[in-house]
Design a protein around this motif. Structure first.
Motif, PDB file in Angstrom:
ATOM      1  N   TYR A 104       0.811  -1.214   0.000  1.00  0.00           N
ATOM      2  CA  TYR A 104       0.000   0.000   0.000  1.00  0.00           C
ATOM      3  C   TYR A 104       0.853   1.276   0.000  1.00  0.00           C
ATOM      4  O   TYR A 104       0.535   2.228  -0.708  1.00  0.00           O
ATOM      5  CB  TYR A 104      -0.938   0.008   1.210  1.00  0.00           C
ATOM      6  N   PHE A 105       1.922   1.276   0.771  1.00  0.00           N
ATOM      7  CA  PHE A 105       2.770   2.459   0.878  1.00  0.00           C
ATOM      8  C   PHE A 105       4.244   2.067   0.796  1.00  0.00           C
ATOM      9  O   PHE A 105       4.966   2.097   1.794  1.00  0.00           O
ATOM     10  CB  PHE A 105       2.468   3.216   2.179  1.00  0.00           C
ATOM     11  N   GLN A 147       0.215  14.672   2.613  1.00  0.00           N
ATOM     12  CA  GLN A 147       1.001  15.484   3.541  1.00  0.00           C
ATOM     13  C   GLN A 147       1.485  14.654   4.729  1.00  0.00           C
ATOM     14  O   GLN A 147       2.635  14.785   5.159  1.00  0.00           O
ATOM     15  CB  GLN A 147       0.171  16.674   4.036  1.00  0.00           C
ATOM     16  N   MET A 148       0.604  13.822   5.249  1.00  0.00           N
ATOM     17  CA  MET A 148       0.975  12.995   6.406  1.00  0.00           C
ATOM     18  C   MET A 148       2.047  11.974   6.023  1.00  0.00           C
ATOM     19  O   MET A 148       3.021  11.771   6.760  1.00  0.00           O
ATOM     20  CB  MET A 148      -0.262  12.307   6.976  1.00  0.00           C
ATOM     21  N   ILE A 149       1.882  11.332   4.875  1.00  0.00           N
ATOM     22  CA  ILE A 149       2.869  10.347   4.430  1.00  0.00           C
ATOM     23  C   ILE A 149       4.208  11.027   4.140  1.00  0.00           C
ATOM     24  O   ILE A 149       5.273  10.498   4.478  1.00  0.00           O
ATOM     25  CB  ILE A 149       2.367   9.598   3.180  1.00  0.00           C
ATOM     26  N   SER A 168       3.097   3.981  18.879  1.00  0.00           N
ATOM     27  CA  SER A 168       3.229   5.003  17.843  1.00  0.00           C
ATOM     28  C   SER A 168       1.895   5.196  17.142  1.00  0.00           C
ATOM     29  O   SER A 168       1.331   4.256  16.576  1.00  0.00           O
ATOM     30  CB  SER A 168       4.296   4.612  16.811  1.00  0.00           C
ATOM     31  N   ASN A 169       1.384   6.430  17.177  1.00  0.00           N
ATOM     32  CA  ASN A 169       0.124   6.731  16.514  1.00  0.00           C
ATOM     33  C   ASN A 169       0.198   6.524  15.007  1.00  0.00           C
ATOM     34  O   ASN A 169      -0.814   6.289  14.348  1.00  0.00           O
ATOM     35  CB  ASN A 169      -0.279   8.176  16.823  1.00  0.00           C
ATOM     36  N   LEU A 174      -1.737   4.721   9.508  1.00  0.00           N
ATOM     37  CA  LEU A 174      -1.535   3.933   8.298  1.00  0.00           C
ATOM     38  C   LEU A 174      -2.600   2.851   8.142  1.00  0.00           C
ATOM     39  O   LEU A 174      -3.067   2.589   7.030  1.00  0.00           O
ATOM     40  CB  LEU A 174      -0.138   3.299   8.309  1.00  0.00           C
ATOM     41  N   LEU A 175      -3.001   2.233   9.236  1.00  0.00           N
ATOM     42  CA  LEU A 175      -4.069   1.231   9.176  1.00  0.00           C
ATOM     43  C   LEU A 175      -5.379   1.852   8.688  1.00  0.00           C
ATOM     44  O   LEU A 175      -6.144   1.220   7.954  1.00  0.00           O
ATOM     45  CB  LEU A 175      -4.261   0.585  10.550  1.00  0.00           C
ATOM     46  N   SER A 176      -5.628   3.099   9.071  1.00  0.00           N
ATOM     47  CA  SER A 176      -6.819   3.818   8.579  1.00  0.00           C
ATOM     48  C   SER A 176      -6.765   3.940   7.063  1.00  0.00           C
ATOM     49  O   SER A 176      -7.761   3.684   6.367  1.00  0.00           O
ATOM     50  CB  SER A 176      -6.878   5.233   9.177  1.00  0.00           C
TER      51      SER A 176
END
Length: 438
Positions: A104-105, A147-149, A168-169, A174-176
């Motif tokens: 995914y990332f 932006q977050m990534i 770690s939040n 990332l799961l979201s």
């Protein structure tokens, strides 16, 4: 959004007593009279609500009192919801716990080594974005996924995947995003279709800007014996599945009751969620209350603090959501359960702290260790304030309430020193532990 609950009451076999509403009422009346907290609590047993109470205001300026339907930001209790959504996708074979983040990332460092389970159990090693030095600036405005990534890929990892457990939040953010990719919907839409509608929750939602006119609580901090409004509000595009949900204590208990009764995930998935052998479960922390295992999560965001626990053997769930905190939710819940079980219960005392000179604190300074407690505790001072620094644990200031006796209401800890014997006795949520100074 901080670490889940630490050491709770242990070691005493208790049988549930006849429910004593008046006794728990007296605790909340005392907190209200002494201005030591604002919030709401709910207790469910065997699927039914047996107690509810609300104290203080949802909005002090407009004199809007909190009630059973007041919504609060629940912070990291959101992670239990997100973990449930992910395990539903696993149950439906849309995802595997072994699936790699790189699917995914791939741009995230170590994505080819990080699995879904690593993310769920906080074993990814990814930098916690809420610790970014500029977090207080960009948390207040709308942020895109890109932006977050981008912020994440600029940071080095804290450790290698599966090396250890460290909260770690970023993991649940990332799961979201992964759930959104699989379902082709926003996190809010997934939450609505998979949990909120099936459970018929009326006051649980993906949060937005707080509107007290809609019975949503504002948050406050105690300063100079007065509640001061916390004006900064995290934009919910920042935490998403790590902390964006608003709810009520009653509806959190409904959610937990359904989760643990097997109505939201399979038995195998629930067992995985409850497995805390690696340090944390999946969206759950596990501790021992009395001789009973308890599972749950706490939360903290913009001054709101919260705690939800479920005791499977007792079919008991308890949730406290606070928008004004002096006594910690952890300490408050322990007091409630002591009262609920009629276990040597005495109402807490609220006294004005003693004022000591800085040189009077020197006798307490040093490093303390215990054979039965996981944290080494270092006692330091800042001017006339004694500071507790627990290795791999919390750091917090203390106030002196009696000779050689200090406490922190927010941490739910009391430290009584015996300087002549180089000893210290820690009382943490009803559990007494002896420490010796090195």
């Amino acid at each position: 959004m901080k670490k889940v609950i630490i050491a709770l009451l242990i070691g005493t076999t208790i049988q549930a007593q006849t429910f004593n509403k008046a006794k728990i009422d007296s605790l909340f009346n005392l907190i209200k009279e002494n201005n030591k907290g604002m919030g709401s609590i709910s207790i469910f047993q065997n699927g039914n609500e047996v107690y509810h109470n609300s104290i203080g205001y949802a909005d002090i300026k407009n004199k809007i009192e909190s009630n059973q339907n007041t919504r609060y930001r629940i912070g990291s209790i959101t992670k239990t919801f997100t973990a449930t959504l992910i395990m539903q996708l696993v149950d439906e074979n849309k995802l595997s716990l072994d699936t790699l983040l790189s699917e995914y990332f791939p741009q995230v460092l170590n994505a080819g080594k990080i699995t879904i389970e690593h993310l769920l159990r906080h074993r990814s090693g990814l930098f916690n974005l809420t610790e970014d030095e500029d977090f207080m600036k960009w948390m207040l405005v709308s942020n895109t996924r890109e932006q977050m990534i981008d912020r994440l890929v600029r940071r080095d990892v804290d450790f290698q995947p599966d090396e250890k457990t460290a909260y770690s939040n970023t993991n649940y953010l990332l799961l979201s995003y992964i759930a959104e990719e699989i379902e082709g919907k926003t996190y809010a839409e997934i939450l609505e279709s998979r949990i909120i509608k099936p459970l018929r929750l009326k006051r649980t939602a993906y949060g937005g800007k707080i509107n007290s006119r809609k019975n949503e609580a504002l948050s406050y901090v105690m300063e100079d014996s007065n509640w001061q409004l916390i004006k900064n509000e995290t934009h919910m595009s920042v935490p998403v599945g790590a902390g964006a949900i608003v709810s009520t204590p009653s509806e959190l208990n409904i959610f937990y009751e359904n989760l643990f009764s097997g109505k939201l995930v399979s038995k195998a998935s629930l067992e995985k969620m409850m497995d805390t052998s690696s340090g944390m479960g999946i969206g759950l922390g596990g501790e021992t209350f009395f001789d009973k295992k308890a599972y749950g999560h706490n939360g903290g965001i913009d001054g709101f603090q919260s705690l939800t626990l479920y005791l499977p053997d007792e079919s008991l769930s308890i949730s406290y959501l606070g928008n004004g905190i002096v006594m910690s939710p952890n300490d408050l819940v322990v007091n409630v359960l002591k009262s609920y079980y009629d276990k040597d219960y005495q109402l807490p005392e609220f006294k004005e702290p003693l004022k000591l000179k800085t040189e009077e604190l020197d006798v307490y300074l040093g490093v303390y260790t215990s054979q039965s407690f996981p944290f080494q505790i270092t006692i330091t001072k800042e001017d006339t304030v004694l500071i507790v620094d627990a290795k791999d644990g919390p750091t917090f200031p203390l106030v002196c309430y009696v000779k050689d006796g200090f406490k922190s209401d927010k941490a739910g800890a009391t430290l009584n020193f015996l300087p002549a014997e180089n000893k210290m006795i820690l009382e943490l949520n009803g559990n007494k532990v002896d420490f010796r100074k090195k």
